[in-house]
Scaffold this motif. Structure first.
Motif, PDB file in Angstrom:
ATOM      1  N   MET A   1       0.827  -1.204   0.000  1.00  0.00           N
ATOM      2  CA  MET A   1       0.000   0.000   0.000  1.00  0.00           C
ATOM      3  C   MET A   1       0.862   1.254   0.000  1.00  0.00           C
ATOM      4  SD  MET A   1      -3.237  -0.828  -0.008  1.00  0.00           S
ATOM      5  CE  MET A   1      -4.013   0.611   0.650  1.00  0.00           C
ATOM      6  N   CYS A   2       1.911   1.224   0.806  1.00  0.00           N
ATOM      7  CA  CYS A   2       2.817   2.387   0.868  1.00  0.00           C
ATOM      8  C   CYS A   2       3.464   2.636  -0.480  1.00  0.00           C
ATOM      9  CB  CYS A   2       3.896   2.150   1.928  1.00  0.00           C
ATOM     10  SG  CYS A   2       3.251   2.132   3.603  1.00  0.00           S
ATOM     11  N   GLU A   3       3.830   1.525  -1.141  1.00  0.00           N
ATOM     12  CA  GLU A   3       4.482   1.687  -2.448  1.00  0.00           C
ATOM     13  C   GLU A   3       3.508   2.287  -3.466  1.00  0.00           C
ATOM     14  OE1 GLU A   3       5.941  -2.086  -3.596  1.00  0.00           O
ATOM     15  OE2 GLU A   3       7.560  -2.125  -2.095  1.00  0.00           O
ATOM     16  N   GLU A   4       2.218   1.836  -3.417  1.00  0.00           N
ATOM     17  CA  GLU A   4       1.233   2.394  -4.340  1.00  0.00           C
ATOM     18  C   GLU A   4       1.011   3.886  -4.067  1.00  0.00           C
ATOM     19  OE1 GLU A   4      -2.299   0.124  -4.035  1.00  0.00           O
ATOM     20  OE2 GLU A   4      -1.424  -1.687  -4.955  1.00  0.00           O
ATOM     21  N   GLY A   5       1.024   4.266  -2.808  1.00  0.00           N
ATOM     22  CA  GLY A   5       0.848   5.688  -2.449  1.00  0.00           C
ATOM     23  C   GLY A   5       2.002   6.535  -2.957  1.00  0.00           C
ATOM     24  N   ASP A   6       3.230   6.010  -2.838  1.00  0.00           N
ATOM     25  CA  ASP A   6       4.394   6.748  -3.337  1.00  0.00           C
ATOM     26  C   ASP A   6       4.310   6.946  -4.843  1.00  0.00           C
ATOM     27  OD1 ASP A   6       5.342   6.890  -0.803  1.00  0.00           O
ATOM     28  OD2 ASP A   6       6.724   5.171  -1.010  1.00  0.00           O
ATOM     29  N   GLU A   7       3.837   5.873  -5.538  1.00  0.00           N
ATOM     30  CA  GLU A   7       3.731   5.971  -6.993  1.00  0.00           C
ATOM     31  C   GLU A   7       2.718   7.038  -7.408  1.00  0.00           C
ATOM     32  OE1 GLU A   7       2.788   2.163  -8.486  1.00  0.00           O
ATOM     33  OE2 GLU A   7       4.787   1.294  -8.059  1.00  0.00           O
ATOM     34  N   VAL A   8       1.602   7.073  -6.656  1.00  0.00           N
ATOM     35  CA  VAL A   8       0.568   8.078  -6.954  1.00  0.00           C
ATOM     36  C   VAL A   8       1.108   9.486  -6.716  1.00  0.00           C
ATOM     37  CG1 VAL A   8      -1.682   8.987  -6.229  1.00  0.00           C
ATOM     38  CG2 VAL A   8      -1.354   6.521  -6.503  1.00  0.00           C
ATOM     39  N   GLN A   9       1.831   9.658  -5.602  1.00  0.00           N
ATOM     40  CA  GLN A   9       2.405  10.973  -5.294  1.00  0.00           C
ATOM     41  C   GLN A   9       3.418  11.396  -6.358  1.00  0.00           C
ATOM     42  OE1 GLN A   9       4.008  10.825  -1.353  1.00  0.00           O
ATOM     43  NE2 GLN A   9       1.986  10.872  -0.358  1.00  0.00           N
ATOM     44  N   ASP A  10       4.269  10.434  -6.769  1.00  0.00           N
ATOM     45  CA  ASP A  10       5.259  10.742  -7.812  1.00  0.00           C
ATOM     46  C   ASP A  10       4.568  11.142  -9.114  1.00  0.00           C
ATOM     47  OD1 ASP A  10       7.238  10.199  -6.066  1.00  0.00           O
ATOM     48  OD2 ASP A  10       7.639   8.149  -6.803  1.00  0.00           O
ATOM     49  N   GLU A  11       3.473  10.376  -9.424  1.00  0.00           N
ATOM     50  CA  GLU A  11       2.756  10.663 -10.661  1.00  0.00           C
ATOM     51  C   GLU A  11       2.101  12.044 -10.603  1.00  0.00           C
ATOM     52  OE1 GLU A  11      -0.882   8.709 -13.286  1.00  0.00           O
ATOM     53  OE2 GLU A  11       0.147   7.512 -11.745  1.00  0.00           O
ATOM     54  N   CYS A  12       1.531  12.396  -9.434  1.00  0.00           N
ATOM     55  CA  CYS A  12       0.911  13.717  -9.266  1.00  0.00           C
ATOM     56  C   CYS A  12       1.953  14.828  -9.347  1.00  0.00           C
ATOM     57  CB  CYS A  12       0.183  13.792  -7.924  1.00  0.00           C
ATOM     58  SG  CYS A  12      -1.298  12.757  -7.837  1.00  0.00           S
ATOM     59  N   GLY A  13       3.116  14.564  -8.710  1.00  0.00           N
ATOM     60  CA  GLY A  13       4.190  15.574  -8.751  1.00  0.00           C
ATOM     61  C   GLY A  13       4.707  15.790 -10.156  1.00  0.00           C
ATOM     62  N   SER A  14       4.840  14.688 -10.899  1.00  0.00           N
ATOM     63  CA  SER A  14       5.303  14.796 -12.284  1.00  0.00           C
ATOM     64  C   SER A  14       4.297  15.554 -13.128  1.00  0.00           C
ATOM     65  CB  SER A  14       5.538  13.392 -12.836  1.00  0.00           C
ATOM     66  OG  SER A  14       5.928  13.458 -14.194  1.00  0.00           O
ATOM     67  N   ARG A  15       2.986  15.253 -12.864  1.00  0.00           N
ATOM     68  CA  ARG A  15       1.938  15.935 -13.623  1.00  0.00           C
ATOM     69  C   ARG A  15       1.957  17.439 -13.331  1.00  0.00           C
ATOM     70  NH1 ARG A  15      -3.627  13.313 -12.624  1.00  0.00           N
ATOM     71  NH2 ARG A  15      -2.462  11.554 -13.508  1.00  0.00           N
ATOM     72  N   GLU A  16       2.163  17.809 -12.067  1.00  0.00           N
ATOM     73  CA  GLU A  16       2.219  19.231 -11.687  1.00  0.00           C
ATOM     74  C   GLU A  16       3.413  19.924 -12.346  1.00  0.00           C
ATOM     75  OE1 GLU A  16       2.279  19.391  -7.483  1.00  0.00           O
ATOM     76  OE2 GLU A  16       0.155  18.839  -7.256  1.00  0.00           O
ATOM     77  N   GLU A  17       4.535  19.187 -12.413  1.00  0.00           N
ATOM     78  CA  GLU A  17       5.722  19.768 -13.045  1.00  0.00           C
ATOM     79  C   GLU A  17       5.472  20.040 -14.529  1.00  0.00           C
ATOM     80  OE1 GLU A  17       8.943  17.153 -12.325  1.00  0.00           O
ATOM     81  OE2 GLU A  17       9.079  17.633 -10.179  1.00  0.00           O
ATOM     82  N   TRP A  18       4.832  19.073 -15.194  1.00  0.00           N
ATOM     83  CA  TRP A  18       4.546  19.256 -16.620  1.00  0.00           C
ATOM     84  C   TRP A  18       3.533  20.371 -16.843  1.00  0.00           C
ATOM     85  CZ3 TRP A  18       7.195  17.772 -20.580  1.00  0.00           C
ATOM     86  CH2 TRP A  18       8.037  16.674 -20.495  1.00  0.00           C
ATOM     87  N   THR A  19       2.563  20.463 -15.931  1.00  0.00           N
ATOM     88  CA  THR A  19       1.573  21.545 -16.029  1.00  0.00           C
ATOM     89  C   THR A  19       2.250  22.900 -15.864  1.00  0.00           C
ATOM     90  OG1 THR A  19      -0.125  20.073 -15.118  1.00  0.00           O
ATOM     91  CG2 THR A  19      -0.574  22.462 -15.071  1.00  0.00           C
ATOM     92  N   LEU A  20       3.128  22.981 -14.854  1.00  0.00           N
ATOM     93  CA  LEU A  20       3.854  24.244 -14.615  1.00  0.00           C
ATOM     94  C   LEU A  20       4.743  24.594 -15.804  1.00  0.00           C
ATOM     95  CD1 LEU A  20       4.605  26.508 -12.638  1.00  0.00           C
ATOM     96  CD2 LEU A  20       6.397  25.015 -11.722  1.00  0.00           C
ATOM     97  N   LEU A  21       5.418  23.585 -16.366  1.00  0.00           N
ATOM     98  CA  LEU A  21       6.277  23.808 -17.522  1.00  0.00           C
ATOM     99  C   LEU A  21       5.454  24.277 -18.731  1.00  0.00           C
ATOM    100  CD1 LEU A  21       9.103  23.583 -18.765  1.00  0.00           C
ATOM    101  CD2 LEU A  21       8.593  21.203 -19.319  1.00  0.00           C
ATOM    102  N   PHE A  22       4.249  23.664 -18.889  1.00  0.00           N
ATOM    103  CA  PHE A  22       3.392  24.043 -20.015  1.00  0.00           C
ATOM    104  C   PHE A  22       2.959  25.500 -19.916  1.00  0.00           C
ATOM    105  CE2 PHE A  22      -1.013  24.617 -21.438  1.00  0.00           C
ATOM    106  CZ  PHE A  22      -0.848  24.395 -22.804  1.00  0.00           C
ATOM    107  N   TRP A  23       2.465  25.883 -18.730  1.00  0.00           N
ATOM    108  CA  TRP A  23       1.975  27.256 -18.573  1.00  0.00           C
ATOM    109  C   TRP A  23       3.119  28.271 -18.617  1.00  0.00           C
ATOM    110  CZ3 TRP A  23      -2.709  28.366 -19.563  1.00  0.00           C
ATOM    111  CH2 TRP A  23      -3.739  27.478 -19.307  1.00  0.00           C
ATOM    112  N   THR A  24       4.283  27.876 -18.120  1.00  0.00           N
ATOM    113  CA  THR A  24       5.444  28.777 -18.199  1.00  0.00           C
ATOM    114  C   THR A  24       5.846  29.001 -19.650  1.00  0.00           C
ATOM    115  OG1 THR A  24       6.243  27.964 -16.058  1.00  0.00           O
ATOM    116  CG2 THR A  24       7.831  29.123 -17.470  1.00  0.00           C
ATOM    117  N   SER A  25       5.872  27.900 -20.409  1.00  0.00           N
ATOM    118  CA  SER A  25       6.214  28.015 -21.841  1.00  0.00           C
ATOM    119  C   SER A  25       5.184  28.866 -22.568  1.00  0.00           C
ATOM    120  CB  SER A  25       6.293  26.635 -22.481  1.00  0.00           C
ATOM    121  OG  SER A  25       7.241  25.825 -21.837  1.00  0.00           O
ATOM    122  N   LEU A  26       3.917  28.630 -22.213  1.00  0.00           N
ATOM    123  CA  LEU A  26       2.846  29.394 -22.832  1.00  0.00           C
ATOM    124  C   LEU A  26       2.971  30.892 -22.518  1.00  0.00           C
ATOM    125  CD1 LEU A  26       0.552  28.289 -24.599  1.00  0.00           C
ATOM    126  CD2 LEU A  26      -0.974  28.525 -22.625  1.00  0.00           C
ATOM    127  N   ALA A  27       3.343  31.192 -21.273  1.00  0.00           N
ATOM    128  CA  ALA A  27       3.504  32.587 -20.852  1.00  0.00           C
ATOM    129  C   ALA A  27       4.652  33.268 -21.578  1.00  0.00           C
ATOM    130  CB  ALA A  27       3.725  32.643 -19.340  1.00  0.00           C
TER     131      ALA A  27
END
Length: 577
Positions: A1-27
């Motif tokens: 369960m802990c491993e699945e939670g870490d994977e979800v957090q990593d995936e969310c963090g990666s998604r946030e990074e890509w979102t931030l990169l997208f909006w920064t590039s757009l700006a």
């Protein structure tokens, strides 16, 4: 369960990074795209406007921001982006420009006079000059924040809206203060109708323009010095007939001066707005007129100094440089008051050694010829300006660059041992030279941007210099540092003598040379300087030039006289340091 939670957090963090990169590039990308699009539209609009202006009878100039409150002559609204005519003063919003061009006529350079022989006013409503006063009530015009009051484009008379009906001689325009300098439209109309083009006919027609009529032609070099030429062209077109004002970047002096042949002989004055090189260009065009047999129409030449050195202007009393410190109206008043003097012009013949079948290089000289450190500075400056002309848009920058090259030569001393490379003759007599780095042959009193070279510090007597005496003054300098000392009056030049003819023989190696600020590198050659002709110049005696205020009480030998009677050759003075 802990491993699945870490994977979800990593995936969310990666998604946030890509979102931030997208909006920064757009700006970053969107503003760049918008800027490029606006720039393309602006360039397209300017191209369209330029084509429109070229076909128009008005002298339109587009601007994004007017420097004072300006109102459209069509819709009466305040203008932010639009155009103005520098001939008649009509202003129009960008959307009203075509209507203004079609409905509001510009100054007519050629038109018949009225039934009674008088010229009518040509009124333009609104945007009157600052500090202008009504010709009827003597109160200030243009004080209301709207399109109001009238101005005549010829005589510059301003009148309130309410005072227009009370104006005396409402239908008669006398061309105003500068009537003796303006070419009236009816004069050119009559000249165009002449069947017999003869100087006597021009003189008869000129009687309708007044007894003191001395029309002026304005020749402006828009590339000189601090690039004021374009603004001055507009101001002169406003005050004079636009046909009298020429841009030398579009028309050469030889073509512009052909207008003199349609005016009464000996009446024309030419105002050259530029540096010493522009003046020399104009004087060469006048010499061409003489070769064509047009001696009767030779004009008198005056100068508005826009260049870097302006030594000829300084000698003739017009100052060391113009930067808008006096209005254009005062410049024209000074032209009216100036007196005519003669100035010697010289032929510099350069015959290269070993090239016997090639014609010698022939140049005209008005100011000075030099070989040595000052010519080297001019050559370096000229080379640098040819590579990056946009950098040299200020007189201060130009002089700073000269200073840097002079400092460099103080260390390198590229022109040393000049006395071993050159033979020097005055009026056919060979003169022994001491150890020098430079020789300067002067025709005028000023050199190097305002320095009185022949007089030096003024602490030792020397023969006076004159513009029309048929004599050249020859001095020697010991290097760039010595030139700098002379300019700040810490040293005297080495006076080598005065003569009617100067001959220099460069025996070996290349040396920098210049004539009136036009430099080149020259190999072994023979240089002969002889008298060529005399030019009619205008001397302004009312205004003191540089350093005159602290020397006005000294003896007459300490200041160059603008004109005088011819003199016999002077022997060389003893070396002075």
């Amino acid at each position: 369960m802990c491993e699945e939670g870490d994977e979800v957090q990593d995936e969310c963090g990666s998604r946030e990074e890509w979102t931030l990169l997208f909006w920064t590039s757009l700006a970053v990308v969107i503003p760049v795209i918008i800027t490029l699009w606006c720039s393309a539209q602006r360039s397209k609009r300017k191209t369209h406007m330029k084509d429109f202006f070229r076909k128009s009878k008005h002298g339109w100039h587009y601007t994004d921001l007017f420097n004072k409150p300006t109102y459209c002559c069509v819709c009466s609204q305040h203008i932010l982006q639009g155009a103005f005519c520098d001939c008649c003063g009509v202003c129009a919003d960008e959307h009203c420009l075509r209507r203004a061009d079609q409905g509001l006529p510009c100054k007519e350079i050629m038109a018949p006079s009225g039934p009674d022989g008088a010229m009518e006013h040509r009124w333009v409503r609104g945007n009157v000059p600052l500090a202008s006063y009504c010709a009827v009530c003597k109160q200030q015009c243009g004080t209301q924040p709207k399109l109001c009051d009238f101005r005549c484009v010829w005589c510059q008379t301003t009148v309130h809206d309410d005072c227009m009906d009370s104006l005396a001689d409402m239908d008669h325009c006398d061309l105003g203060e500068f009537r003796s300098l303006i070419i009236p439209p009816h004069y050119l109309y009559c000249v165009n109708k002449l069947r017999r083009r003869h100087p006597d006919e021009y003189t008869k027609l000129a009687s309708s323009c007044g007894n003191a009529w001395t029309p002026v032609l304005v020749l402006a070099n828009t590339r000189s010095g601090n690039n004021m030429g374009e603004a001055l062209l507009g101001e002169f077109r406003t005050l004079l007939n636009p046909v009298q004002v020429f841009d030398l970047s579009e028309l050469s002096p030889s073509k512009a001066l052909q207008l003199c042949t349609l005016l009464p002989p000996g009446s024309v004055r030419v105002l050259v707005c530029g540096g010493d090189g522009t003046v020399g260009w104009t004087l060469d065009a006048i010499d061409t007129m003489k070769l064509k047999g047009q001696d009767l129409f030779i004009p008198r030449v005056t100068i508005l100094p826009l260049g870097t050195g302006n030594d000829l202007s300084n000698t003739l009393g017009w100052g060391a440089g113009y930067a808008g410190e006096i209005p254009v109206e005062q410049v024209l008043r000074n032209v009216l008051d100036a007196e005519v003097v003669k100035m010697d012009r010289w032929k510099v013949q350069v015959a290269s050694k070993g090239l016997y079948f090639r014609k010698p290089k022939v140049l005209s000289m008005n100011n000075y010829f030099s070989v040595g450190p000052d010519a080297l500075m001019a050559l370096n400056f000229h080379t640098h300006r040819e590579k990056t002309p946009s950098f040299f848009s200020s007189r201060i920058i130009n002089k700073a660059v000269y200073f840097l090259y002079g400092t460099k030569d103080c260390l390198v001393q590229e022109c040393k041992d000049l006395d071993k490379r050159i033979e020097y003759e005055l009026d056919g007599e060979r003169v022994a030279l001491p150890s020098l780095e430079g020789i300067i042959v002067c025709n005028i009193g000023y050199w190097g941007g305002g320095c009185r070279l022949w007089e030096g510090m003024g602490d030792e007597p020397c023969p006076p210099t004159q513009l029309d005496d048929g004599l050249l003054e020859v001095v020697g300098v010991f290097g760039s540092f010595h030139c700098a000392q002379i300019q700040v009056k810490l040293a005297n030049p080495l006076r080598l003598g005065q003569a009617h003819t100067v001959r220099l023989v460069l025996k070996s190696s290349k040396m920098p040379m210049q004539v009136d600020g036009e430099p080149w590198a020259q190999g072994p050659c023979t240089i002969t300087i002889t008298h060529k002709t005399q030019a009619l110049m205008l001397y302004h005696s009312a205004e003191q030039t540089d350093d005159d205020d602290d020397e006005s009480s000294t003896s007459e030998t300490e200041s160059p006289t603008p004109h005088g009677s011819p003199r016999s050759p002077r022997p060389a003075s003893g070396p002075t340091l």
